[in-house]
Motif scaffolding. Structure first.
Motif, PDB file in Angstrom:
ATOM      1  N   ILE A 257       0.825  -1.217   0.000  1.00 17.90           N
ATOM      2  CA  ILE A 257       0.000   0.000   0.000  1.00 17.90           C
ATOM      3  C   ILE A 257       0.859   1.266   0.000  1.00 17.90           C
ATOM      4  CG2 ILE A 257      -2.029  -1.120   0.992  1.00 17.90           C
ATOM      5  CD1 ILE A 257      -1.285   0.214   3.687  1.00 17.90           C
ATOM      6  N   GLY A 258       2.136   1.118  -0.281  1.00 17.76           N
ATOM      7  CA  GLY A 258       3.002   2.275  -0.467  1.00 17.76           C
ATOM      8  C   GLY A 258       3.482   2.966   0.793  1.00 17.76           C
ATOM      9  N   LEU A 259       3.514   2.275   1.907  1.00 19.22           N
ATOM     10  CA  LEU A 259       3.909   2.921   3.158  1.00 19.22           C
ATOM     11  C   LEU A 259       5.326   3.497   3.148  1.00 19.22           C
ATOM     12  CD1 LEU A 259       2.227   0.566   5.781  1.00 19.22           C
ATOM     13  CD2 LEU A 259       1.476   2.820   5.010  1.00 19.22           C
ATOM     14  N   PRO A 260       6.326   2.838   2.541  1.00 20.82           N
ATOM     15  CA  PRO A 260       7.677   3.425   2.570  1.00 20.82           C
ATOM     16  C   PRO A 260       7.771   4.800   1.902  1.00 20.82           C
ATOM     17  CG  PRO A 260       7.799   1.104   2.007  1.00 20.82           C
ATOM     18  CD  PRO A 260       6.340   1.485   1.970  1.00 20.82           C
ATOM     19  N   LYS A 261       6.872   5.089   0.957  1.00 19.31           N
ATOM     20  CA  LYS A 261       6.899   6.380   0.260  1.00 19.31           C
ATOM     21  C   LYS A 261       5.823   7.340   0.763  1.00 19.31           C
ATOM     22  CE  LYS A 261       8.869   4.524  -3.949  1.00 19.31           C
ATOM     23  NZ  LYS A 261       8.732   4.339  -5.379  1.00 19.31           N
ATOM     24  N   ALA A 262       4.992   6.890   1.679  1.00 23.42           N
ATOM     25  CA  ALA A 262       3.883   7.709   2.170  1.00 23.42           C
ATOM     26  C   ALA A 262       4.398   8.881   3.007  1.00 23.42           C
ATOM     27  CB  ALA A 262       2.927   6.859   2.993  1.00 23.42           C
ATOM     28  N   ARG A 263       3.694   9.986   2.883  1.00 22.29           N
ATOM     29  CA  ARG A 263       3.994  11.173   3.682  1.00 22.29           C
ATOM     30  C   ARG A 263       3.078  11.239   4.903  1.00 22.29           C
ATOM     31  NH1 ARG A 263       2.123  15.929   3.247  1.00 22.29           N
ATOM     32  NH2 ARG A 263       0.836  15.447   1.468  1.00 22.29           N
ATOM     33  N   LEU A 264       1.800  10.852   4.693  1.00 17.70           N
ATOM     34  CA  LEU A 264       0.799  10.874   5.760  1.00 17.70           C
ATOM     35  C   LEU A 264      -0.087   9.644   5.638  1.00 17.70           C
ATOM     36  CD1 LEU A 264      -0.685  12.277   8.110  1.00 17.70           C
ATOM     37  CD2 LEU A 264      -1.960  13.590   6.407  1.00 17.70           C
ATOM     38  N   VAL A 265      -0.238   8.929   6.755  1.00 19.85           N
ATOM     39  CA  VAL A 265      -1.058   7.722   6.816  1.00 19.85           C
ATOM     40  C   VAL A 265      -2.032   7.888   7.977  1.00 19.85           C
ATOM     41  CG1 VAL A 265      -1.031   5.215   7.217  1.00 19.85           C
ATOM     42  CG2 VAL A 265       0.796   6.290   5.885  1.00 19.85           C
ATOM     43  N   ALA A 266      -3.259   7.400   7.797  1.00 16.00           N
ATOM     44  CA  ALA A 266      -4.243   7.386   8.874  1.00 16.00           C
ATOM     45  C   ALA A 266      -4.556   5.937   9.220  1.00 16.00           C
ATOM     46  CB  ALA A 266      -5.518   8.106   8.453  1.00 16.00           C
ATOM     47  N   GLU A 267      -4.710   5.684  10.495  1.00 14.96           N
ATOM     48  CA  GLU A 267      -5.133   4.359  10.953  1.00 14.96           C
ATOM     49  C   GLU A 267      -6.423   4.531  11.737  1.00 14.96           C
ATOM     50  OE1 GLU A 267      -3.669   0.450  13.493  1.00 14.96           O
ATOM     51  OE2 GLU A 267      -2.549   2.328  13.697  1.00 14.96           O
ATOM     52  N   LEU A 268      -7.421   3.728  11.399  1.00 21.81           N
ATOM     53  CA  LEU A 268      -8.715   3.771  12.071  1.00 21.81           C
ATOM     54  C   LEU A 268      -8.864   2.551  12.957  1.00 21.81           C
ATOM     55  CD1 LEU A 268     -10.901   4.723   8.969  1.00 21.81           C
ATOM     56  CD2 LEU A 268      -9.576   6.232  10.483  1.00 21.81           C
ATOM     57  N   GLY A 269      -9.150   2.774  14.224  1.00 22.44           N
ATOM     58  CA  GLY A 269      -9.340   1.672  15.154  1.00 22.44           C
ATOM     59  C   GLY A 269      -8.068   0.901  15.440  1.00 22.44           C
ATOM     60  N   PRO A 270      -7.001   1.571  15.903  1.00 19.38           N
ATOM     61  CA  PRO A 270      -5.738   0.876  16.125  1.00 19.38           C
ATOM     62  C   PRO A 270      -5.754  -0.127  17.273  1.00 19.38           C
ATOM     63  CG  PRO A 270      -5.592   3.128  16.920  1.00 19.38           C
ATOM     64  CD  PRO A 270      -6.907   2.999  16.187  1.00 19.38           C
ATOM     65  N   GLY A 271      -6.727  -0.043  18.164  1.00 17.42           N
ATOM     66  CA  GLY A 271      -6.812  -1.018  19.251  1.00 17.42           C
ATOM     67  C   GLY A 271      -5.534  -1.086  20.056  1.00 17.42           C
ATOM     68  N   THR A 272      -4.929  -2.268  20.122  1.00 25.88           N
ATOM     69  CA  THR A 272      -3.711  -2.460  20.917  1.00 25.88           C
ATOM     70  C   THR A 272      -2.442  -2.135  20.150  1.00 25.88           C
ATOM     71  OG1 THR A 272      -3.643  -4.796  20.325  1.00 25.88           O
ATOM     72  CG2 THR A 272      -4.798  -4.229  22.370  1.00 25.88           C
TER      73      THR A 272
ATOM     74  N   GLY B 282     -11.308   9.710  19.190  1.00 29.00           N
ATOM     75  CA  GLY B 282     -12.482  10.286  18.555  1.00 29.00           C
ATOM     76  C   GLY B 282     -13.031   9.369  17.484  1.00 29.00           C
ATOM     77  N   SER B 283     -14.002   9.877  16.750  1.00 29.35           N
ATOM     78  CA  SER B 283     -14.682   9.100  15.722  1.00 29.35           C
ATOM     79  C   SER B 283     -13.984   9.212  14.370  1.00 29.35           C
ATOM     80  CB  SER B 283     -16.124   9.582  15.577  1.00 29.35           C
ATOM     81  OG  SER B 283     -16.725   8.985  14.448  1.00 29.35           O
ATOM     82  N   ALA B 284     -13.861   8.095  13.697  1.00 29.99           N
ATOM     83  CA  ALA B 284     -13.264   8.069  12.356  1.00 29.99           C
ATOM     84  C   ALA B 284     -14.092   8.860  11.354  1.00 29.99           C
ATOM     85  CB  ALA B 284     -13.110   6.621  11.884  1.00 29.99           C
ATOM     86  N   ALA B 285     -15.347   9.126  11.651  1.00 33.18           N
ATOM     87  CA  ALA B 285     -16.189   9.934  10.769  1.00 33.18           C
ATOM     88  C   ALA B 285     -15.666  11.371  10.683  1.00 33.18           C
ATOM     89  CB  ALA B 285     -17.637   9.930  11.252  1.00 33.18           C
TER      90      ALA B 285
END
Length: 188
Positions: free
Chosen positions: A32-47, A91-94
């Motif tokens: 999913i291109g993480l090594p070249k990503a500038r900004l990533v969002a994670e929803l519901g990271p849990g533990t 907070g909410s992912a919405a």
């Protein structure tokens, strides 16, 4: 504190009875291109299983915004991860657009899509679609045993309707329960 404890306290908020495996985290974050990503969002990271896999691939100057609805899990994630690239938001992912403030290259989600109300699911998917940059990727997972259920089929149809391309991984047998990954791509 464990994901099982939080599931027992808040089953519709937490959605998982056990933490995701490293194998599932590897499948979620591969390609999913993480090594070249500038900004990533994670929803519901849990533990933080997916959080760790994301951070392992992010460049030094990149950022990860992890959005967790459960206040106990959000506080625990903040307390146990000391990476300057990580910002944990309770907070909410919405409300994702307000939390990231700019287009994101990838969104990784551990949210319990099939147990949330359809209108909430639609609002969150709209938020994901809105913040993804052209060429951005969205990845989430589903449990194999529930793939045939109406909520799971409806969710897959919602993904197909919002993204230009939708792929499904092979089954990750080394997860409890076994799961597969949806990878959705926004091409323009």
């Amino acid at each position: 504190m464990s994901i099982t404890t939080e599931f027992l306290r808040r089953p519709f908020m937490t959605g998982a009875v056990a933490a995701s495996s490293r194998r599932l985290a590897d499948t979620m974050t591969r390609g999913i291109g993480l090594p070249k990503a500038r900004l990533v969002a994670e929803l519901g990271p849990g533990t933080g299983v997916f959080t760790d896999a994301i951070l392992a691939q992010l460049a030094p100057g990149a950022r990860l915004v992890a959005v967790e609805l459960n206040p106990v899990l959000a506080a625990r994630l903040s307390a146990t991860r000391r990476d300057p690239r990580l910002t944990v938001v309770q907070g909410s992912a919405a409300e994702l657009a307000a939390m990231v403030g700019e287009p994101v290259d990838a969104v990784v989600s551990g949210l319990p899509w099939t147990v949330m109300p359809q209108d909430r699911r639609a609002r969150i998917l709209d938020a994901v679609s809105h913040v993804l940059a052209p060429g951005g990727r969205f990845t989430t997972f589903a449990y194999l045993h529930a793939a045939w259920t109406p909520p799971a089929r409806h969710f897959t149809a919602e993904l197909a309707g919002r993204f230009d391309r939708l792929e499904r991984s092979r089954t990750v047998w080394g997860n409890l329960p076994p799961a597969f990954v949806h990878r959705a791509i926004r091409e323009s």
